[in-house]
Each structure stands twice: as C-alpha cells, then as structure tokens.
Scaffold this motif. Sequence first.
Motif, PDB file in Angstrom:
ATOM      1  N   PRO A 212       3.662 -19.734 -24.303  1.00 17.63           N
ATOM      2  CA  PRO A 212       2.831 -19.499 -23.119  1.00 17.63           C
ATOM      3  C   PRO A 212       1.334 -19.531 -23.421  1.00 17.63           C
ATOM      4  N   VAL A 213       0.931 -19.317 -24.661  1.00 21.48           N
ATOM      5  CA  VAL A 213      -0.486 -19.432 -25.024  1.00 21.48           C
ATOM      6  C   VAL A 213      -0.615 -20.127 -26.376  1.00 21.48           C
ATOM      7  N   GLN A 214      -1.760 -20.751 -26.597  1.00 24.51           N
ATOM      8  CA  GLN A 214      -2.102 -21.350 -27.888  1.00 24.51           C
ATOM      9  C   GLN A 214      -3.413 -20.720 -28.297  1.00 24.51           C
ATOM     10  N   ARG A 215      -3.317 -19.524 -28.818  1.00 19.77           N
ATOM     11  CA  ARG A 215      -4.517 -18.734 -29.014  1.00 19.77           C
ATOM     12  C   ARG A 215      -5.536 -19.397 -29.939  1.00 19.77           C
ATOM     13  N   ARG A 251      -7.291 -11.003 -22.295  1.00 20.89           N
ATOM     14  CA  ARG A 251      -5.916 -10.736 -21.838  1.00 20.89           C
ATOM     15  C   ARG A 251      -4.860 -11.400 -22.723  1.00 20.89           C
ATOM     16  N   PHE A 252      -5.300 -12.055 -23.789  1.00 24.08           N
ATOM     17  CA  PHE A 252      -4.350 -12.825 -24.591  1.00 24.08           C
ATOM     18  C   PHE A 252      -3.140 -12.020 -25.035  1.00 24.08           C
ATOM     19  N   SER A 253      -3.385 -10.862 -25.649  1.00 22.88           N
ATOM     20  CA  SER A 253      -2.260 -10.091 -26.207  1.00 22.88           C
ATOM     21  C   SER A 253      -1.314  -9.645 -25.113  1.00 22.88           C
ATOM     22  N   ALA A 254      -1.880  -9.325 -23.936  1.00 18.69           N
ATOM     23  CA  ALA A 254      -1.055  -8.790 -22.858  1.00 18.69           C
ATOM     24  C   ALA A 254      -0.321  -9.882 -22.094  1.00 18.69           C
ATOM     25  N   ASP A 259       9.440 -10.977 -26.200  1.00 21.69           N
ATOM     26  CA  ASP A 259      10.372 -12.098 -26.358  1.00 21.69           C
ATOM     27  C   ASP A 259       9.660 -13.443 -26.229  1.00 21.69           C
ATOM     28  N   GLY A 260       8.333 -13.421 -26.151  1.00 18.71           N
ATOM     29  CA  GLY A 260       7.586 -14.675 -26.123  1.00 18.71           C
ATOM     30  C   GLY A 260       7.348 -15.228 -24.733  1.00 18.71           C
ATOM     31  N   SER A 261       7.857 -14.560 -23.704  1.00 20.53           N
ATOM     32  CA  SER A 261       7.672 -15.084 -22.351  1.00 20.53           C
ATOM     33  C   SER A 261       6.312 -14.632 -21.789  1.00 20.53           C
ATOM     34  N   PRO A 262       5.765 -15.407 -20.851  1.00 20.75           N
ATOM     35  CA  PRO A 262       4.453 -15.038 -20.317  1.00 20.75           C
ATOM     36  C   PRO A 262       4.538 -13.833 -19.376  1.00 20.75           C
ATOM     37  N   ASN A 404       5.168 -26.733 -19.171  1.00 18.11           N
ATOM     38  CA  ASN A 404       5.298 -25.701 -20.197  1.00 18.11           C
ATOM     39  C   ASN A 404       6.606 -24.929 -20.000  1.00 18.11           C
ATOM     40  N   ALA A 405       7.403 -24.848 -21.074  1.00 23.42           N
ATOM     41  CA  ALA A 405       8.745 -24.275 -20.966  1.00 23.42           C
ATOM     42  C   ALA A 405       8.704 -22.805 -20.574  1.00 23.42           C
ATOM     43  N   ALA A 406       7.746 -22.059 -21.123  1.00 25.85           N
ATOM     44  CA  ALA A 406       7.670 -20.625 -20.842  1.00 25.85           C
ATOM     45  C   ALA A 406       7.328 -20.375 -19.376  1.00 25.85           C
ATOM     46  N   GLN A 407       6.402 -21.185 -18.838  1.00 27.17           N
ATOM     47  CA  GLN A 407       6.039 -21.025 -17.429  1.00 27.17           C
ATOM     48  C   GLN A 407       7.203 -21.434 -16.516  1.00 27.17           C
TER      49      GLN A 407
END
Lengths: 425, 144
Positions: A212-215, A251-254, A259-262, A404-407
């Motif tokens: 969900p993110v590519q920090r 807000r990245f960490s939150a 489980d890796g989902s957004p 994006n798979a997570a979204q």
Amino acid sequence: MRDEPVAEPVGDAIARRLGAVWRIEGARVIATLTSLTGDVGLAEDLAQEACAEALRVWPRDGVPSNPGAWLTAVAKRRAIDAWRRQDALAERYARIASTLRESKDVELEPIGDAVLRLLFIACHPVLSTPAQCALALTLIGGLSTEQVARLFLVPVSTMQQRIVRAKRTLSAAAVPFTAPDPHEWRERLTGVLRVVYLIFTEGYAPAKGADPVQRELADEALRLGRRLVAMVPREPEAHGLLALMLLQSSRFSARVALDGSPVLLADQDRGRWDRQAILRGRAALRRVDELGRGRGPYAVQAAIAEQHAIAPSVEATDWHRIVLLYEVLGRLAPSPVVELNRAVAVSMADGPVDALAIVDRLEAQGSLANSPLLPSVRGELLARLGRTDEARIAFARAIPLVGNAAQRAVLERKVRALDPRHPAG
Amino acid sequence: MPTYMLIMRATEAALAASKEQDFEAIINAMGAYNESMMEAGVMVGGEGLSDPSEGFVVDFSTPDLVVTDGPYGEVHELFNGFWLISVADRDEAIEWARRCPMGPGTKLEVRRVTDESDFADFADNEYIQKEAGWREELEHKNES
C-alpha cells in the motif's frame, strides 16, 4: 546477509562508501561534467566510468580526501583520452577538448546553481513524465538505475532503456545547460515541482504492486523537495510542496496495518502519526506565508493536510474549513480530482446528499472515467445513504480500475460487506 | 529515511585550543559544512551549545546526587552541539560525519534518532500518547 561477525571484504566496504559519496556528491559531479561537455548523457557516462575506476583504485590506494573532485578529475581525463584515441570520429568529445586542455585543476561547480540547472534538465518538457522522474532520481538523487527500477516496480532493463532513451532525447534536442529564461521560469519550476510530487505520490499511494505504500520512494521525493527549497528559497510553492509532502508523510506508519493492508484515514491510529513530520510540515507552510506572496496550489493542499494533521479525530475535524480550502484549490487549479475531494469534504461537513450531487455531476460530465476514485467515493456516499445495492455496484465498478493489490483488496472487502448474503462481511 | 544525530565532542584541551583559533575561520568552515548539508537536502535541525563553564553535570553514581559546575575537570569530553540529518542509511551518515570540519582532540558521535516505530510495542502507553501533544505544545511555544 551481513549479520555474521566476519570481517567485510575491503571491496564491499569501498563500494558502500562510494555509494554514500555518490548520494552526496553525484549531482554536483554530473553538473560539473555537463557544464564542461554540454551533454548530460555524456557527463553521466563519464561519471560512471570514473566510479568504476574508483572501485578499482580506492581499495588499493585508499579513498581520496575529496572523493567528489577525484571522480570529476578522472571523468575529465577519460574524456580527453577518448578524444585522443578517436579524435577524427568523436565530435562530441572534440567540442569539449579545448576547455579540458586548458585547465588542469578540477573546479567543481558551485553546488546550488549547477544542481538546480541539472534538475531543470532532468525535468525538461521534451521528456516523458516517467523519464523525468527517473532522471530526477538518478542525476540529482544519486540513486542507481537498479535502485530506481526497484522503487518504481519495473524491470531493471526497462529502466535502463528509459534512461538511455531520455539521455538521447536530451542530446538530440540540444537542451542547453542553463537555467530557464525569466519568461519561462515559472512554468519550468512548476514542471519540476510536479515531477517531485509525482515521485512522492507514487510512494504514498502506489498505482500498482502489492504494497500500500513505497516509503523509500516518498522519502526520496522529500529529499528532492528539501534540496529544492535550499536552492530556490524565495519560491513559495517549493515550500508549499515540501509542507504538503511532510504533512502527508506523517501518516505513513498509520497507513499500513500489521497484515500489510492499507488503513483509511478514518480508521488510522492518530497516535502513530509522525509528530516531527507534522511540525516540520507546518513550519514549511508558515514559511510560505512569511514570503508574503500568497498560497499556491501546493500550499493550499498542504493547508488541507494540516487540518487533518491537527484534528484529534475524524469527527472533530474542521470539515467546513476543508470545504473552503477545496473551493480555493478548485479556483487555483481546477480539476475533477479536486472537485471529487471537495465532494468528500462536503459529505463530512453537510452530509452525503449534497456530496452525491457533486459526484453525479462529475459522472455526467464523463470526468475521471478510467479512475477508481469516482465509483469508490460514490459507493461510500450511497452506502451512507443506505442505498446498499447501488453502493455495492459502485464499489464493484471501481475494482477493475485499481492497479494496486492492497487497495483492490479494500474495495473487495467493501463489496462483500454490502452483500446481503454475507452480512458479516 | 532514518534521522541521525551528529554530536560534537571535544576534550577540554581541544576546546581551549579552538579559542586560540580565528573564530571567523571556524564560523566559515562550519558554515560551508552546514550549507552543503542544506543543499543536499539532508539537514533537518541542529544547535550549538554555549561554553561548558555555563553548564553543569548531575552525577547519578551515588544516592546523594552530585552536581558539578562546568568545566568539570575530570570529564574528558564535552558535548558542544549537534546536527540532525535525514539520510538514506548508516553509510551516508558516516560519510557526512567524515566531512565535518573538526580538528584533533575532537570526535563526532553519531546516533540514530528513535522514531515512533521504536515504540510501536508501547503505543498504548500513556506517556507515549501524551508525547504527541507535548511536541505540539512545544512547537507553539517556539513560535511565540
């Protein structure tokens, strides 16, 4: 891999050191070489040869006290050698030969000015947007082609081709290594800001892939943003963009669950927001105001992000103010996405009925036809109005439009939750 | 990107020696160093500390805490200031530290600054939660 307590081979340590040196000084080295050769592609080739030479020589002779100047000097020597070897053929080397012969000492270009010119070249309008992003990260960010390929989730060979083609395009267009003329300065700067923000958003909400993110990618954009602010401190929108990126990055960490989902804004644990990033973002926004030339589109978006950042909860958010800010943004930079965001804010301030009217108007205009945003928002509003069947159809329409798979998984859960046969979701 | 703190440490002898040097030359060297970190987009903060004679040390090694006024005598190294830099990794932090214009008798200690992920297991802790509010309060104080 390096957990074992064995001595690291000298070559590895040198390679890591060179990587760090390149991160810090690569842009300046390439800028200096571009200034000498008038060709950014050639400059980058020469710099790469110098890095290869460093990997051979530094393990034996040690790292020179001024690594950046060393790399530049070696690259220059390479250019002269090549010119001597094939002087009849290599016109592009011949062009630079006179300047190279005259000066023995390497004078690195003053950092800010030269790197800024390099950034303008990397974001030149003759290039495609993906090429602009790639060049900004390699030429100015000091990342390798492999690193950029990994961050953008494309094969290394694809990224290599993209960069080679971009360098060729720049050579063919004979783009001069100068700052833009005053009459086009504003437009070109807007182009640079756009590239930096695109890199950021690709990290903040990747269009494809599984995460969900590519920090890391967003961090690189932040770094470019800070660089830009240092180079053009009198440009309000440079500060505005930095403020926006900092406030969003808080807000990245939150944004990502265990489980890796957004995690959506409403469900985020606000205690996990990065307060330092919020403080720095708000400080950057104040700098915009101190410059006294008003807020541009980035600063207004930062002001919206600020409203979220300072609110203790979704309910306690000043949604009326956010609606006003979106109206301002809509006047400064009208777009269907801004209008859709205004609809979301209106739904929070005044309820879903008014918001749905805005969304339906957008849909009637055929706006955002291939984006999952419009059906997602529409589904959300319909669900709040209790129009479950319509909401489910709207969410289902959004799913195939998401890369994006997570979204996508978030939307699939919503469709299931609205299905009367699976009341528990 | 991780944030690192570069902490200036110097022996008292080195500190005394630095007072003999041309102060403007030191300002210029440090200024150029700061400028390079600004231009590279890595600097996120920093402060210099006043002369240790203005400071004091609280020693916790005995139940009766001992408070010693600066410049302490028995303390070998003094903290004189710090930078906060946001960099790609540890290697880059080392590379920036190497570039700091400091002389013999001085050291830079480099430490990673903790962030919210270091306290993820204690997210429910009352003080961890309060800290967010404190940071905002501090910001408003710094503003006024």
